[in-house]
Design an enzyme around this catalytic site. Structure first.
Site, PDB file in Angstrom:
ATOM      1  N   ASN A  19      -3.650  -0.681 -11.098  1.00 21.16           N
ATOM      2  CA  ASN A  19      -2.400  -1.253 -11.399  1.00 21.16           C
ATOM      3  C   ASN A  19      -2.671  -2.760 -11.585  1.00 21.16           C
ATOM      4  O   ASN A  19      -3.313  -3.300 -11.099  1.00 21.16           O
ATOM      5  CB  ASN A  19      -1.144  -0.930 -10.288  1.00 21.16           C
ATOM      6  CG  ASN A  19      -1.189  -1.882  -9.318  1.00 21.16           C
ATOM      7  OD1 ASN A  19      -0.605  -3.082  -9.553  1.00 21.16           O
ATOM      8  ND2 ASN A  19      -1.770  -1.704  -8.111  1.00 21.16           N
TER       9      ASN A  19
ATOM     10  N   PHE B 182       3.377  -8.357  -9.779  1.00 24.83           N
ATOM     11  CA  PHE B 182       4.732  -8.698  -9.019  1.00 24.83           C
ATOM     12  C   PHE B 182       5.967  -8.961  -9.931  1.00 24.83           C
ATOM     13  O   PHE B 182       6.510  -9.801  -9.932  1.00 24.83           O
ATOM     14  CB  PHE B 182       4.807 -10.227  -8.385  1.00 24.83           C
ATOM     15  CG  PHE B 182       3.350 -10.312  -7.275  1.00 24.83           C
ATOM     16  CD1 PHE B 182       2.968  -9.176  -6.814  1.00 24.83           C
ATOM     17  CD2 PHE B 182       2.964 -11.649  -7.125  1.00 24.83           C
ATOM     18  CE1 PHE B 182       2.034  -9.261  -5.580  1.00 24.83           C
ATOM     19  CE2 PHE B 182       1.967 -11.782  -5.935  1.00 24.83           C
ATOM     20  CZ  PHE B 182       1.507 -10.771  -5.224  1.00 24.83           C
TER      21      PHE B 182
ATOM     22  N   ASN C  35       1.103 -12.367   0.959  1.00 21.36           N
ATOM     23  CA  ASN C  35       0.102 -11.523   0.225  1.00 21.36           C
ATOM     24  C   ASN C  35      -0.546 -12.682  -0.536  1.00 21.36           C
ATOM     25  O   ASN C  35      -0.002 -13.205  -1.525  1.00 21.36           O
ATOM     26  CB  ASN C  35       1.228 -10.643  -0.568  1.00 21.36           C
ATOM     27  CG  ASN C  35       0.275  -9.878  -1.584  1.00 21.36           C
ATOM     28  OD1 ASN C  35      -0.945  -9.883  -1.552  1.00 21.36           O
ATOM     29  ND2 ASN C  35       0.961  -9.095  -2.270  1.00 21.36           N
TER      30      ASN C  35
ATOM     31  N   SER D 163      -3.314 -10.005  -3.913  1.00 19.72           N
ATOM     32  CA  SER D 163      -3.170  -9.133  -5.098  1.00 19.72           C
ATOM     33  C   SER D 163      -3.931  -9.602  -6.260  1.00 19.72           C
ATOM     34  O   SER D 163      -4.396 -10.882  -6.530  1.00 19.72           O
ATOM     35  CB  SER D 163      -1.847  -9.244  -5.809  1.00 19.72           C
ATOM     36  OG  SER D 163      -1.511  -8.872  -7.060  1.00 19.72           O
TER      37      SER D 163
ATOM     38  N   ASN E 266      -3.592  -9.611  -9.421  1.00 19.21           N
ATOM     39  CA  ASN E 266      -2.752  -9.546 -10.570  1.00 19.21           C
ATOM     40  C   ASN E 266      -2.085 -10.580 -10.681  1.00 19.21           C
ATOM     41  O   ASN E 266      -1.402 -10.707 -11.703  1.00 19.21           O
ATOM     42  CB  ASN E 266      -1.980  -8.429 -10.850  1.00 19.21           C
ATOM     43  CG  ASN E 266      -2.850  -6.907 -10.496  1.00 19.21           C
ATOM     44  OD1 ASN E 266      -3.906  -6.807 -11.366  1.00 19.21           O
ATOM     45  ND2 ASN E 266      -2.432  -6.085  -9.620  1.00 19.21           N
ATOM     46  N   THR E 267      -2.293 -11.604 -10.104  1.00 21.98           N
ATOM     47  CA  THR E 267      -1.471 -13.078 -10.133  1.00 21.98           C
ATOM     48  C   THR E 267      -2.647 -14.051 -10.436  1.00 21.98           C
ATOM     49  O   THR E 267      -3.453 -14.161  -9.467  1.00 21.98           O
ATOM     50  CB  THR E 267      -0.758 -13.183  -9.166  1.00 21.98           C
ATOM     51  OG1 THR E 267       0.356 -12.547  -9.203  1.00 21.98           O
ATOM     52  CG2 THR E 267       0.173 -14.818  -9.377  1.00 21.98           C
TER      53      THR E 267
ATOM     54  N   LYS F 171      -1.939 -10.404   4.253  1.00 24.87           N
ATOM     55  CA  LYS F 171      -2.623  -9.248   3.828  1.00 24.87           C
ATOM     56  C   LYS F 171      -3.607  -9.738   2.855  1.00 24.87           C
ATOM     57  O   LYS F 171      -3.655 -10.548   2.110  1.00 24.87           O
ATOM     58  CB  LYS F 171      -1.358  -8.746   2.798  1.00 24.87           C
ATOM     59  CG  LYS F 171      -2.202  -7.413   2.265  1.00 24.87           C
ATOM     60  CD  LYS F 171      -1.096  -6.380   1.549  1.00 24.87           C
ATOM     61  CE  LYS F 171      -1.532  -5.107   0.988  1.00 24.87           C
ATOM     62  NZ  LYS F 171      -0.321  -4.179   0.528  1.00 24.87           N
TER      63      LYS F 171
ATOM     64  N   ASN G 183      -5.421  -4.667   0.592  1.00 30.64           N
ATOM     65  CA  ASN G 183      -4.799  -4.528  -0.640  1.00 30.64           C
ATOM     66  C   ASN G 183      -5.789  -3.919  -1.535  1.00 30.64           C
ATOM     67  O   ASN G 183      -6.764  -3.154  -1.076  1.00 30.64           O
ATOM     68  CB  ASN G 183      -4.594  -6.041  -1.358  1.00 30.64           C
ATOM     69  CG  ASN G 183      -3.102  -6.133  -2.174  1.00 30.64           C
ATOM     70  OD1 ASN G 183      -3.174  -5.304  -3.131  1.00 30.64           O
ATOM     71  ND2 ASN G 183      -2.573  -6.954  -2.197  1.00 30.64           N
TER      72      ASN G 183
HETATM   73  C1  LIG Z   1       1.460   0.352  -8.276  1.00 35.62           C
HETATM   74  C2  LIG Z   1       1.214  -0.306  -7.047  1.00 35.62           C
HETATM   75  C3  LIG Z   1       1.761  -1.479  -6.736  1.00 35.62           C
HETATM   76  C4  LIG Z   1       1.420  -2.486  -5.606  1.00 35.62           C
HETATM   77  N1  LIG Z   1       2.206  -3.403  -5.508  1.00 35.62           N
HETATM   78  C5  LIG Z   1       1.807  -4.096  -4.610  1.00 35.62           C
HETATM   79  C6  LIG Z   1       2.509  -5.296  -4.050  1.00 35.62           C
HETATM   80  O1  LIG Z   1       3.512  -5.629  -4.898  1.00 35.62           O
HETATM   81  N2  LIG Z   1       2.181  -6.074  -2.816  1.00 35.62           N
HETATM   82  C7  LIG Z   1       1.244  -5.665  -2.230  1.00 35.62           C
HETATM   83  O2  LIG Z   1       1.171  -6.286  -1.346  1.00 35.62           O
HETATM   84  N3  LIG Z   1       0.518  -4.362  -2.398  1.00 35.62           N
HETATM   85  C8  LIG Z   1       0.848  -3.719  -3.419  1.00 35.62           C
HETATM   86  N4  LIG Z   1       0.151  -2.651  -3.795  1.00 35.62           N
HETATM   87  C9  LIG Z   1      -0.967  -2.253  -2.826  1.00 35.62           C
HETATM   88  C10 LIG Z   1      -0.455  -1.269  -1.720  1.00 35.62           C
HETATM   89  O3  LIG Z   1       0.338  -1.950  -0.869  1.00 35.62           O
HETATM   90  C11 LIG Z   1      -1.628  -0.955  -0.976  1.00 35.62           C
HETATM   91  O4  LIG Z   1      -2.387  -2.121  -0.087  1.00 35.62           O
HETATM   92  C12 LIG Z   1      -2.938  -0.358  -1.991  1.00 35.62           C
HETATM   93  O5  LIG Z   1      -2.278   0.380  -2.831  1.00 35.62           O
HETATM   94  C13 LIG Z   1      -3.802   0.615  -1.037  1.00 35.62           C
HETATM   95  O6  LIG Z   1      -3.114   1.436  -0.477  1.00 35.62           O
HETATM   96  P1  LIG Z   1      -3.067   3.090  -0.975  1.00 35.62           P
HETATM   97  O7  LIG Z   1      -4.432   3.271  -1.031  1.00 35.62           O
HETATM   98  O8  LIG Z   1      -2.532   3.928   0.012  1.00 35.62           O
HETATM   99  O9  LIG Z   1      -2.382   3.011  -2.165  1.00 35.62           O
HETATM  100  C14 LIG Z   1       0.520  -1.968  -5.047  1.00 35.62           C
HETATM  101  C15 LIG Z   1      -0.231  -0.698  -4.801  1.00 35.62           C
HETATM  102  C16 LIG Z   1       0.228   0.084  -6.106  1.00 35.62           C
HETATM  103  C17 LIG Z   1      -0.588   1.585  -6.339  1.00 35.62           C
END
Ligand SMILES: Cc1cc2nc3c(=O)[nH]c(=O)nc-3n(C[C@H](O)[C@H](O)[C@H](O)COP(=O)(O)O)c2cc1C
Length: 406
Positions: A144, A148, A209, A212, A214-215, A247, A276
């Site tokens: 992804n 945000f 956070n 990420s 993506n920013t 995070k 993350n």
């Molecule tokens: C579609 C998507 C959007 C996410 N958006 C955020 C976010 O807005 N903020 C954040 O801290 N982590 C975000 N994450 C990361 C998740 O919170 C998590 O840290 C990461 O996906 C690892 O866990 P998982 O393997 O169980 O997905 C996102 C993950 C996915 C798949």
């Protein structure tokens, strides 16, 4: 949220329930209809939001009762009191699923022991252009680069005023804060502070956070200087009232991670959320991304090595556990950890807990495994406690010697 003794509401074992999601719904949505993952996510959130808003009236009330019966498992051995809050079980919803807090109270009906809303930013923003969410079924993963997308801190606060504030919270609610894209990096502290001020009353804990991918430039805020400015500002406003976490990314060098731990301890944070998504692409079976629903027909395949974004799910599992283990050892178990990355099963959750995580979170696993996953994990954790003669989940935290099955 209170410290009451939880009731055991275990009726059927999840293994005895026909998993309609895995045998019917998932194959239809993922493979048959090839639905766009973001569209599907939006529909899910829409339905959950409706249930949340109308939960005190039939038929939503009836649906919620059915959800609780199917997906919840309450057992005192899984509960913990941490940072003054009562966590009925250690499996939470990770940030990113409920970015605007539309279903804040509903997550408990789906079996979660806590839920993290956000990432929310001070200014509402649309996020990156679509497509920005892809499934990697061969790897049990997702990529992804949402960036945000959210309706902003004030809108979340207004929504939570109507729901969370007026109701007894069945589970702790975390709020994950990010930096608005329009805010320059050197003004990041004020941006996080603005969101914190607006939302302070509605979260049981808060997350900074800075991880990420993506920013643009966000992860540079994991450096000591950048992080110090943000944490100083938040803790001054906070005055010890709310637990605050950072995070972190899974792609940090050990030295950089050790620096973050020092800053975290200096600023009396409640703990670390690890981790993350990763920007690494090695070891993936997927080389090209399947077109999403939106791109269907016109799209050519996209090279995974050239596409921006973070990978979540199974490929992240071992690395995030390694990071948790490092933090636990480095801090001699003194800094609580919320472990996240690639959890699909009780075994995965147990690995993270015995490596040092007090709580865990799931996102991608829940997409692939479906809503029964949380209950399956909780049943598996209880079985592990029984096999090892432990009275509660907190006794397993950081006990690496308990990790292999007896
Ligand atoms: C579609 C998507 C959007 C996410 N958006 C955020 C976010 O807005 N903020 C954040 O801290 N982590 C975000 N994450 C990361 C998740 O919170 C998590 O840290 C990461 O996906 C690892 O866990 P998982 O393997 O169980 O997905 C996102 C993950 C996915 C798949």
């Amino acid at each position: 949220m209170d410290g009451r003794t939880p009731v055991v509401t275990r009726k059927l074992n999840s293994g005895q329930v026909l998993d309609i999601y895995k045998v019917g719904i998932r194959p239809l949505l993922f493979t048959g209809l090839k639905t766009d993952p973001e569209w599907l996510h939006q529909q899910t959130i829409r339905v959950l939001g409706w249930l949340e808003r109308t939960g005190d009236r039939p038929p939503a009330k009836w649906v919620q009762a059915q959800l609780q019966q199917s997906f919840c498992l309450r057992d005192a051995r899984l509960s913990q009191k941490l940072w003054g809050a009562y966590f009925p079980n250690p499996v939470g919803l990770a940030a990113g699923f409920d970015k605007d807090g539309v279903a804040a109270l509903l997550w408990s009906s789906l079996g979660f022991g806590f839920a993290e809303l956000g990432t929310v930013t001070l200014h509402a923003q649309p996020g990156n252009p679509r497509p920005r969410l892809f499934r990697l079924p061969q790897d049990l993963a997702a990529l992804n680069r949402m960036g945000f997308n959210n309706s902003g801190a004030a809108a979340m606060a207004a929504r939570l005023t109507d729901t969370v504030k007026t109701a007894t919270r069945p589970i702790p609610i975390g709020i994950n804060l990010g930096k608005s894209k329009v805010t320059p990096l050197d003004e990041a502290a004020a941006d996080y502070l603005g969101s914190f001020r607006v939302l302070k009353d509605w979260g049981d804990y808060f997350v900074v956070n800075v991880s990420s991918p993506n920013t643009p430039g966000l992860r540079s805020l994991q450096d000591t200087a950048g992080l110090t400015l943000i944490l100083e500002a938040l803790q001054q406003e906070n005055q010890g009232q709310k637990p605050i976490f950072v995070k972190i990314a899974p792609d940090l060098e050990w030295e950089a991670l050790a620096d973050i731990l020092s800053v975290t301890i200096t600023h009396k944070l409640a703990g670390i959320i690890a981790t993350n998504t990763t920007i690494r692409r090695d070891g993936l079976k997927t080389q090209f991304l399947a077109p999403t629903g939106i791109a269907r027909g016109s799209a050519q395949l996209l090279d995974i090595h050239k596409e921006a974004g973070g990978i979540s799910g199974a490929p992240l599992r071992d690395r995030s556990t390694e990071v948790i283990r490092f933090i636990w050892k480095q801090t001699h178990g003194q800094l609580p950890i919320i472990g996240v990355g690639g959890i699909f099963t009780a075994e995965d959750a147990w690995e993270k807990i015995t490596a040092g995580a007090s709580l865990v979170q799931v996102y991608t696993g829940w997409i692939y495994e479906g809503p029964l996953m949380v209950r399956r994990i909780l049943e598996g954790l209880l079985q592990k406690l029984e096999e090892r003669g432990l009275a509660s989940i907190s006794e397993a935290v950081g006990r690496e010697e308990l990790a292999p099955s007896p």
